[in-house]
Design a protein around this motif. Structure first.
Motif, PDB file in Angstrom:
ATOM      1  N   ARG A 133       0.998  -1.239   0.054  1.00 34.21           N
ATOM      2  CA  ARG A 133       0.010   0.093   0.053  1.00 34.21           C
ATOM      3  C   ARG A 133       0.947   1.269  -0.140  1.00 34.21           C
ATOM      4  NH1 ARG A 133      -5.427  -1.801   3.437  1.00 34.21           N
ATOM      5  NH2 ARG A 133      -5.870  -3.281   2.207  1.00 34.21           N
ATOM      6  N   PHE A 149      -6.604  -6.189  -4.717  1.00 29.91           N
ATOM      7  CA  PHE A 149      -6.825  -6.480  -3.123  1.00 29.91           C
ATOM      8  C   PHE A 149      -7.065  -8.000  -2.892  1.00 29.91           C
ATOM      9  CE2 PHE A 149      -6.889  -1.995  -3.807  1.00 29.91           C
ATOM     10  CZ  PHE A 149      -6.321  -1.574  -2.646  1.00 29.91           C
ATOM     11  N   ASP A 164     -14.939  -9.188  -2.579  1.00 32.50           N
ATOM     12  CA  ASP A 164     -16.382  -8.274  -2.508  1.00 32.50           C
ATOM     13  C   ASP A 164     -15.888  -6.661  -1.980  1.00 32.50           C
ATOM     14  OD1 ASP A 164     -18.162 -10.094  -2.960  1.00 32.50           O
ATOM     15  OD2 ASP A 164     -18.180 -10.865  -0.815  1.00 32.50           O
ATOM     16  N   THR A 165     -14.860  -6.552  -1.275  1.00 33.07           N
ATOM     17  CA  THR A 165     -14.681  -5.168  -0.743  1.00 33.07           C
ATOM     18  C   THR A 165     -14.060  -4.025  -1.864  1.00 33.07           C
ATOM     19  OG1 THR A 165     -12.718  -5.521  -0.038  1.00 33.07           O
ATOM     20  CG2 THR A 165     -14.640  -5.882   1.550  1.00 33.07           C
ATOM     21  N   GLN A 166     -13.621  -4.574  -3.279  1.00 31.79           N
ATOM     22  CA  GLN A 166     -13.341  -3.860  -4.247  1.00 31.79           C
ATOM     23  C   GLN A 166     -14.097  -3.597  -5.338  1.00 31.79           C
ATOM     24  OE1 GLN A 166      -9.256  -5.126  -5.991  1.00 31.79           O
ATOM     25  NE2 GLN A 166      -9.891  -7.053  -4.717  1.00 31.79           N
ATOM     26  N   MET A 184      -3.493  -2.196  -8.626  1.00 34.73           N
ATOM     27  CA  MET A 184      -3.387  -3.138  -7.189  1.00 34.73           C
ATOM     28  C   MET A 184      -4.569  -3.853  -7.200  1.00 34.73           C
ATOM     29  SD  MET A 184      -2.637  -2.037  -3.366  1.00 34.73           S
ATOM     30  CE  MET A 184      -1.076  -1.748  -3.650  1.00 34.73           C
TER      31      MET A 184
END
Lengths: 249, 251
Positions: free
Chosen positions: A48, A83, A87-89, A81
């Protein structure tokens, strides 16, 4: 020529815990790097920093000749990137919308966005699913979708944080085949993983992180015999005296 | 793999799919206002229209009934309360309770209106991508400089996108708790707490991760402009909807 140069970076979290401790490394253009380490070793924190999602308290990160702190948007265009948790991107309601999200953020003209999306969907074999809801895709398809979302922005470097997490065997092979193809097309690949077995056969360089420091850095064949010293499982073939096999064979 | 909600967008190339999303939002607003003002005759016209639209969209009535069962219970409760509290000619009475004819009729009209409006929303949501709704909302909010249309549009898009994810999380957590016999605990507040708090925590963590992922893909104030396509069909539909709304509201 190096595309990423990291000079003495240190990161400490808000609660005082040390994330990265005086890390320096260079990543050459076109290299295939595996970043390994146990949970909490600092892999995700380091990744990150590559594109300015986190900033170090000390040190400098230079991407393609430009300090990330001076132009984080340029770093995010250069370094795509993917991740760990799909589900969260995924933000788009259809596969097409999801892939178009990045190019639209770059304010590209609509015709260029459409072309970039088509090319990325084609590369990831998702053209037939372009109107499908991402929520209905299988784990492997969703992982490929996240890669397509990054590819559409045309980055030079692709960074993957645990790309094989929660995938079954065919899913791992499918994603691995596409990552290897992207490397052969000239992309620089950086993969963070704690399970080396699936990917190490394709890597040119292995960097081991431990407690926020670079514990070892070199050719995979040289480092693999000692990886268990850093709480990383050694590929099973080595225990029988064989060379590590690709999961694509 | 998850199930698709009955309200989710369904891929297609029908006239309803191709319609300009701004016209769809104007139409749904006009029709909703007309339905709220309509009496029985107007509601019959609207019901016919909505049955046709539901068949056209090929949405399963059984699935709609299943997904909206709690809302239908609520509407039934509204009807019942209305019947009990509205004064008028008594249909029947029991103990201190009496049901009036006026209450039954006005309660039925109110519930009928809401059912039609829900179905109207359904026909729009199954034929319109969230991206299109987001762009239309942004377009309508543009004249209000103190609002941030871009942010509001993004919030709408993310809300729709993440409802199935949150529901999936809730289902997983519910199943994990049932596997540990949570059903033996009869206290509903306890059960709500043990499901609700972890779900909220997970939702906030998901929101945090989402923010980082959006930032990684250069999300900011500026974006590629939406490609509008207002054609002759859209104009005809708009005029038709204005006329239809007038008919429904004055019937």
């Amino acid at each position: 020529m190096n595309i990423i140069e990291i000079k003495n970076i240190t990161h400490r979290f808000a609660n005082g815990r040390s994330g990265l401790n005086n890390i320096s490394m260079d990543i050459a253009r076109g290299q295939f790097v595996v970043l390994a380490g146990a949970n909490g070793s600092g892999k995700t924190t380091l990744l990150r920093h590559f594109n300015g999602l986190m900033t170090p308290q000390q040190g400098v990160i230079i991407v393609d000749g430009v300090n990330v702190a001076d132009d984080p948007v340029r770093a995010r265009r250069t370094i795509g990137m993917v991740f760990q948790d799909t589900d969260t991107q995924i933000v788009g309601e259809t596969v097409y919308d999801e892939v178009a999200f990045g190019p639209e953020n770059l304010c590209w003209p609509r015709s260029v966005v459409n072309k970039a999306v088509q090319t990325a969907l084609d590369q990831m074999g998702l053209v037939h699913l372009s109107d499908q809801s991402p929520h209905l895709l299988s784990g492997g398809e969703r992982r490929r979708l996240t890669i397509a979302g990054i590819l559409a922005m045309n980055p030079s470097v692709l960074v993957f944080d645990e790309p094989f997490a929660n995938l079954d065997y065919p899913g791992v092979r499918d994603v691995l085949r596409r990552i290897v193809a992207l490397h052969q097309e000239g992309h620089t690949i950086v993969i963070a993983a704690h399970d080396l077995e699936k990917v190490i056969a394709h890597a040119q360089r292995l960097i081991i992180l431990s407690k926020g420091c670079v514990a070892a850095d070199g050719a995979p064949n040289e480092l693999l015999p000692s990886v268990e010293d850093f709480d990383i499982r050694r590929p099973i073939e080595l225990s029988f005296g064989h060379a590590v096999q690709s999961w694509l064979n | 793999m998850a199930e698709l909600s009955v309200f989710a967008y369904r891929q297609g190339n029908s006239a309803a799919h191709r319609l300009d999303p701004r016209i769809k939002l104007i139409s749904i607003s006009l029709l909703s206002a007309a339905i709220l003002a309509a009496q029985a005759a107007g509601l019959f016209v609207a019901t016919g229209l909505i049955i046709g639209a539901t068949i056209y969209c090929r949405v399963s009535l059984r699935q709609i009934g299943h997904e909206l069962r709690w809302l239908l219970f609520m509407l039934a409760a509204v009807w019942g309360i209305r019947a009990l509290v509205t004064p008028g000619e008594t249909l029947f009475s029991w103990s201190v309770f009496s049901v009036s004819r006026t209450g039954v009729l006005t309660g039925a009209i109110i519930c009928w209106r809401w059912v039609i409006i829900i179905f109207l929303g359904l026909t729009v949501s199954v034929t319109t991508r969230t991206e299109d709704i987001r762009a239309a909302v942004e377009w309508f909010l543009r004249p209000f400089p103190w609002l941030s249309p871009h942010r509001i549009g993004t919030m709408i898009g993310l809300l729709v996108r993440f409802i199935p994810v949150i529901l999936t999380h809730a289902r997983e957590m519910g199943a994990a708790q049932r596997a540990r016999c949570v059903e033996n605990r009869k206290n509903p507040i306890y059960r709500l707490r043990v499901l609700g708090l972890p779900l909220l925590r997970r939702t906030f963590v998901t929101a945090d991760h989402l923010t980082i992922a959006m930032e990684a893909r250069c999300y900011g104030q500026g974006r590629t402009a939406y490609a509008w396509h207002f054609g002759r069909e859209d104009g005809i539909v708009l005029v038709g909807m204005v006329l239809l709304s007038s008919v429904i509201s004055f019937c």
